[in-house]
Design a protein around this motif. Structure first.
Motif, mmCIF file in Angstrom:
data_model
loop_
_atom_site.group_PDB
_atom_site.id
_atom_site.type_symbol
_atom_site.label_atom_id
_atom_site.label_comp_id
_atom_site.label_asym_id
_atom_site.label_seq_id
_atom_site.Cartn_x
_atom_site.Cartn_y
_atom_site.Cartn_z
ATOM 1 N N THR A 147 -55.061 -22.429 -32.993
ATOM 2 C CA THR A 147 -55.342 -23.503 -33.934
ATOM 3 C C THR A 147 -54.441 -23.399 -35.145
ATOM 4 N N ALA A 148 -54.220 -24.539 -35.799
ATOM 5 C CA ALA A 148 -53.488 -24.556 -37.064
ATOM 6 C C ALA A 148 -54.433 -24.453 -38.246
ATOM 7 N N SER A 168 -58.153 -34.359 -36.300
ATOM 8 C CA SER A 168 -57.198 -33.458 -35.662
ATOM 9 C C SER A 168 -55.758 -33.933 -35.809
ATOM 10 N N PRO A 170 -52.117 -34.044 -36.811
ATOM 11 C CA PRO A 170 -51.252 -32.955 -37.269
ATOM 12 C C PRO A 170 -50.946 -33.045 -38.765
ATOM 13 N N SER A 250 -51.274 -29.727 -26.189
ATOM 14 C CA SER A 250 -52.553 -30.256 -26.647
ATOM 15 C C SER A 250 -52.736 -31.659 -26.090
ATOM 16 N N TYR A 314 -47.694 -27.689 -28.921
ATOM 17 C CA TYR A 314 -48.277 -26.756 -29.904
ATOM 18 C C TYR A 314 -47.441 -25.484 -29.879
ATOM 19 N N ARG A 315 -47.100 -24.968 -31.038
ATOM 20 C CA ARG A 315 -46.288 -23.760 -31.099
ATOM 21 C C ARG A 315 -46.688 -22.936 -32.325
ATOM 22 N N LYS A 316 -46.568 -21.637 -32.167
ATOM 23 C CA LYS A 316 -46.962 -20.736 -33.243
ATOM 24 C C LYS A 316 -46.180 -19.441 -33.123
ATOM 25 N N VAL A 337 -46.407 -22.561 -37.723
ATOM 26 C CA VAL A 337 -47.219 -23.374 -36.821
ATOM 27 C C VAL A 337 -46.595 -24.755 -36.738
ATOM 28 N N THR A 339 -47.097 -28.650 -34.722
ATOM 29 C CA THR A 339 -47.854 -29.541 -33.846
ATOM 30 C C THR A 339 -47.217 -30.924 -33.891
ATOM 31 N N THR A 998 -56.398 -27.655 -26.443
ATOM 32 C CA THR A 998 -55.129 -26.929 -26.497
ATOM 33 C C THR A 998 -55.139 -25.783 -25.505
ATOM 34 N N ALA A 1000 -52.489 -22.643 -24.521
ATOM 35 C CA ALA A 1000 -51.259 -21.998 -24.982
ATOM 36 C C ALA A 1000 -51.053 -20.677 -24.257
#
Length: 1007
Positions: A147-148, A168, A170, A250, A314-316, A337, A339, A998, A1000
């Motif tokens: 999650t962000a 939700s 972004p 997501s 989604y990336r982190k 983060v 999105t 999501t 991941a």
């Protein structure tokens, strides 16, 4: 260009941090090899654990029997450290290469134990000394949640806590957190702060303080439950680098279902016929809609399919460094983060957030130390804007409200609109302009701690200052392609230009907002133990000011002052008594009467420390506790009133007037209207709180049980008493603020967690739940109101409305019943309402308590498994015992509104939905007809992981390497599923951004 410089800055900071984390102790020191064994407090060997030596910079992995061999400094002081999940951190000091005991004991970390350290405002306290209902969550537990928004990861983990997704979108994510029915506030490192930008990796512990005793020293800020967060600091004598990266997709967890053009047109005609009107759509049109033979005259557009992506990215990524010695410890972090939005056409939303944190603790000398906490966030969002403004284009609203046959998107390369539907979505997303929003937020603080033991043994002073800034800058531009309306004349199609093409060459400033919060406090603490007596006394003084950019001439910054006191006394580690006093001020009160004294008392009994429990094999820890107190409620809630000047009568200049007659008038005088009547007979509403609880750890600490009863009373609420006051005093504007009204809430919350091991399989399974009730004691309402319509004496969460009694099936039934309903002529298929007061007319006097309520039970379920490096964690949440309404989703709003799939089951096809009508409001009333079972279960979070054996990961210079797959909001089981609605937020996907699922995949490593 800005992003390029920011990326370069982050790279430079990373290089500096790596250098800082590796530059100490570069010179070689004489070493020697030692062998030892690591066991837990039950003397069971701890295998596959990493043991580190600080000076010699060596690491070893324990064998199956817990043994290990490691190099240590031979001729100077050395430290061995062990930090393993499920155990308390262990540090062993070694003098001149000689280990006193070759058997190292590391203690298990239990949910409840007397020596567990709890973090409260102004004081860390052993669990044995606490009289508060407080739950602790570690940052490690939350890392499984992709999650962000940090708050979202708390879902289902704490009894009494409800986490709800509001939006939700972004960069605009909103998450609501309530505890025992009241919105919670967040404190980060002891300071009131926003936790939206908090990265999970920087969190050390989260304390959920559910009762008043744990937060009473916060004064009137203690009205709301507190989420008390501490960020990570370095561990002395241990260096560590952690890195992780994850990537996933997501997608909407659910979306409402709307009709295609044929079904929409069919139902539209039916509604008109029910209203005595001619059909709007001919059979030719219906046939064309059904076979898609003429998409210009008879379009059939699936707006969700055309404009919404099936999934987004989604990336982190995160890297952090920590370490320290006897004088300095540090923790630093870089977090990213990213999105994307759901827009499938044109400018899709892209949000990227970068965060940096640096925490440093410095021991200046033997009696003084300093802690510095710095963090900064840079968040950038780019999106199609709404009109020419700075807000994001509300794509979800249009895909939900525009019917499939609204108009074609293009004709002859021209963009089409219509009178009833004046927005062309492609034009808005491609040519309608865009906005770039940048958020620059900082949270900065410093503490100075002075040991005053030379003055009085056990006395310390702490001074703390914090300066936080939240700044958002949005630049935007508008624009549009030429927009046309279609005109049909037989077989000919003509276009009429309605909107001219506009090209805006550059961006302009659309929004520039900031909020600045300055906090400072001083704290004296006296902490001594005399034989069996232990006494801790805290005295604090706090000042806070919060400023926002505001053009309202009546605006004032928020200011707060508190003088607080706490005394906690324990005898023989068994009996605890605590007193809190807060002298707290409010700006809403008059200048010379702004402060009030608010006391809280509590007591605890650690039963497991009694002599008669010494031989108990079942009970490892058992504590009973209770507290009671009250504080003020700083909330006015009077529409049109200036909260800061309730004690003054305010007037508004509305016009001017000249006395006399035409040609002979006097001088002009001003005319004033009263805005609010001043009053001195009011005070802050009062919150009274009682909590009684028990915490226990049983059967060799395998079973943890907690249960709490709470009672919250809110009295002397702000009111105008407009219904209690005779009308000769004047209307709303002439009534002064006073205190009237009382609500009472009560409930139970608790948890059960069972943890054990079978061979190499470690498992833990548990549940937590909350049951919440409330009652209106007194409320300002018309005295002449019928008793059954009054709110006083009813449950706060009860639903009022009309009692539905099915649908009328025939004209004969309507005539035979002989009861009119107040929304026009009745027809078969209309909802039949109960004439509750038996006066032969259904009207507002028949609105009553339906005996239904929103869900009162909220629960969380969890399962954790670990077997030979394979890990599985599962978290589910749900609600039960209540109902929600689907009226906002199903009712027919107007002849231009979109139609939902459930409308296909209308009368006379079934009795599940009333007859369709654009003119009658008979079925558009709040009634029991629209209530549905509110129970649901959501698979909130799942993580499947594999951790390589330590001996393998060490070959890659890592002490830990884990690969994982994570998911959130995987599925929901509820009666609402058939509507495409998520019961966590029934507006999501139709009026607001949908709740996102999501999935991941990632890797995490430790060096």
């Amino acid at each position: 260009m800005k992003e390029k410089y920011i990326n370069r800055l982050l790279i430079l900071v990373t290089i500096i941090l790596i250098g800082l984390s590796t530059n100490a102790q570069e010179e070689k020191v004489p070493t020697k090899e030692i062998t030892a064994i690591l066991v837990d407090n039950d003397n069971v060997p701890v295998a596959d654990a990493v043991v580190s030596s600080f000076i010699a910079r060596d690491k070893a992995v324990t064998n199956e029997d817990g043994s290990f061999t490691i190099n240590i400094a031979a001729a100077t002081q050395e430290h061995l450290t062990v930090n393993e999940s499920g155990y308390k951190p262990l540090t062993i000091e070694i003098e001149e290469g000689e280990l006193e005991n070759s058997s190292l004991v590391i203690a298990k970390e239990n949910i409840y134990s007397g020596d567990k350290v709890l973090n409260f405002p102004y004081q860390d306290m052993l669990a044995n000394r606490s009289v508060s209902a407080t739950t602790v969550i570690t940052g490690e537990e939350l890392k499984a949640y992709p999650t962000a928004n940090f708050l979202e990861a708390l879902s289902g983990r704490v009894p009494g806590m409800i986490v709800s997704t509001g939006n939700s979108m972004p960069g605009y994510e909103t998450v609501g957190v309530s505890i025992r029915g009241v919105s919670a506030v967040t404190y980060i490192d002891g300071i009131l702060r926003d936790a939206t930008d908090l990265a999970i990796e920087e969190v050390d512990k989260v304390h959920i303080i559910r009762d008043l005793s744990g937060r009473a020293m916060l004064g009137i800020s203690a009205t709301n439950p507190v989420i008390y967060i501490t960020t990570k600091t370095g561990t002395s004598y241990k260096r560590e680098i952690n890195a992780m990266a994850s990537f996933g997709v997501s997608s909407p967890e659910s979306l409402p279902k709307y009709l295609d053009a044929y079904d929409y047109a069919t139902l539209h005609n039916e509604a008109r016929q029910n209203d005595g009107l001619n059909p709007l759509y001919s059979q030719e049109a219906l046939n064309a809609y059904q076979n898609n033979s003429d998409p210009i005259r008879y379009p059939n557009i699936d707006y969700q399919d055309e404009y919404l992506k099936k999934q987004t990215m989604y990336r982190k990524a995160n890297v952090n460094f920590s370490g320290g010695d006897q004088k300095v410890s540090y923790y630093s972090m870089l977090d990213y983060v990213g999105t994307d939005g759901l827009e499938a056409v044109g400018q899709d939303m892209k949000y990227n957030r970068y965060k940096i944190r640096g925490n440093v603790d410095i021991k200046l000398n033997d009696w003084m130390k300093m802690n510095v906490h710095l963090s900064a966030v840079y968040g950038k969002n780019k999106y199609a804007n709404q009109g020419n403004g700075s807000d994001p284009f509300d794509l979800i609203y249009y895909t939900s409200t525009y019917p499939s046959n609204a108009h074609p998107i293009t004709y002859d390369d021209k963009y089409i609109i219509s009178d009833n539907y004046p927005v062309n979505l492609t034009n808005e997303l491609v040519y309608g302009g865009y906005a770039e929003s940048v958020a620059l937020n900082t949270q900065n603080g410093a503490d100075l701690i002075i040991d005053l033991g030379s003055v009085l043994e056990g006395l310390t002073f702490k001074g703390s200052a914090a300066f936080d800034v939240y700044n958002s800058i949005t630049n935007n531009k508008g624009g549009t392609e030429a927009l046309y309306r279609l005109n049909f004349n037989g077989d000919e199609i003509a276009t009429e230009r309605i909107v001219e093409r506009e090209v805006v060459p550059s961006l302009w400033s659309g929004d520039n907002s900031y909020m600045r919060r300055t906090t400072g406090y001083g704290l004296f603490t006296y902490d001594r133990t005399f034989d069996k007596h232990a006494l801790t006394v805290n005295t604090s003084y706090l000042q806070l000011m919060e400023e926002v950019r505001n053009v309202d001439p009546n605006y004032q910054p928020l200011k707060r002052q508190d003088l607080s006191f706490r005394a906690n006394y324990a005898y023989d580690n068994k009996y605890v008594a605590q007193v809190d006093m807060s002298y707290s001020g409010s700006m809403f009160l008059q200048k010379n009467d702004r402060f009030n004294l608010y006391p809280t008392v509590g007591a605890g009994w650690v039963v497991s420390n009694e002599d008669f429990m010494a031989d108990s094999k079942a009970v490892n820890y058992l504590k009973l506790y209770a507290s009671a107190g009250y504080t003020g409620i700083e909330y006015v809630g009077l529409a049109g009133f200036n909260s800061y000047y309730l004690f003054e009568t305010l007037w508004q200049d509305v016009s001017d007037w000249q006395p006399g007659i035409d040609g002979n008038k006097g001088g002009s005088v001003n005319v004033y209207n009263i805005m609010q009547a001043g009053s001195e007979s009011f005070e802050l509403p009062t919150l009274r709180f009682i909590n009684v609880g028990v915490q226990s750890s049983l059967f060799n600490n395998s079973l943890a049980v907690e249960l709490n009863y709470y009672n919250r009373n809110e009295s002397d609420l702000f009111s105008l008493k407009q219904y209690e006051t005779p009308s000769l005093y004047g209307g709303y504007d002439f009534l002064p603020a006073t205190n009237y009204g009382e609500n009472q809430y009560w409930g139970l919350d608790g948890l059960v967690q069972y943890t054990n091991k079978i061979g190499e399989l470690e498992y833990s399974i548990g549940a937590n739940a909350t049951y919440n009730r409330g009652k209106v004691i007194t409320i300002d309402e018309p005295v002449a109101l019928e008793e059954y319509r009054k709110r006083a004496g009813t449950q706060i969460d009860n639903i009022f409305g009309y009692q539905a009694d099915g649908l009328f099936q025939s004209e004969a039934e309507i005539a035979e019943r002989g009861i009119s309903q107040s929304w026009g002529a009745l027809q078969p298929g209309d909802i039949r309402y109960v004439d509750y007061n038996n006066d032969k007319v259904v009207d507002e006097k028949d609105v009553h308590d339906l005996g239904e309520h929103i869900p009162r039970i909220y629960y969380g379920l969890n399962l954790n498994l670990k077997y030979k490096g394979i890990g599985l964690s599962v978290m589910g949440t749900g609600r039960a015992d209540g109902k929600y309404t689907v009226a906002n989703y199903e009712m027919m709003a107007s002849s231009t509104a979109n139609f939902t799939e459930p409308m296909m089951d209308r009368w006379p096809e079934t009795n599940d939905y009333p007859r369709l009508s654009f003119q009658s409001d008979n079925s558009n009333q709040m009634s029991s007809f629209w209530l549905r079972n509110g129970a649901y279960f959501t698979m909130k979070n799942v993580e499947l992981s594999y951790t390589l054996p330590r001996r393998i990961s060490q070959k890659f210079l890592m002490s830990n390497l884990k690969v994982f797959a994570q998911g959130k909001n995987l599925f929901t089981v509820s009666e609402y599923s058939k509507y495409g609605i998520n019961p966590e937020n029934t507006l999501a996907g139709s009026y607001t951004y949908p709740i996102m699922r999501t999935i991941a995949f990632g890797v995490a490593c430790k060096f």
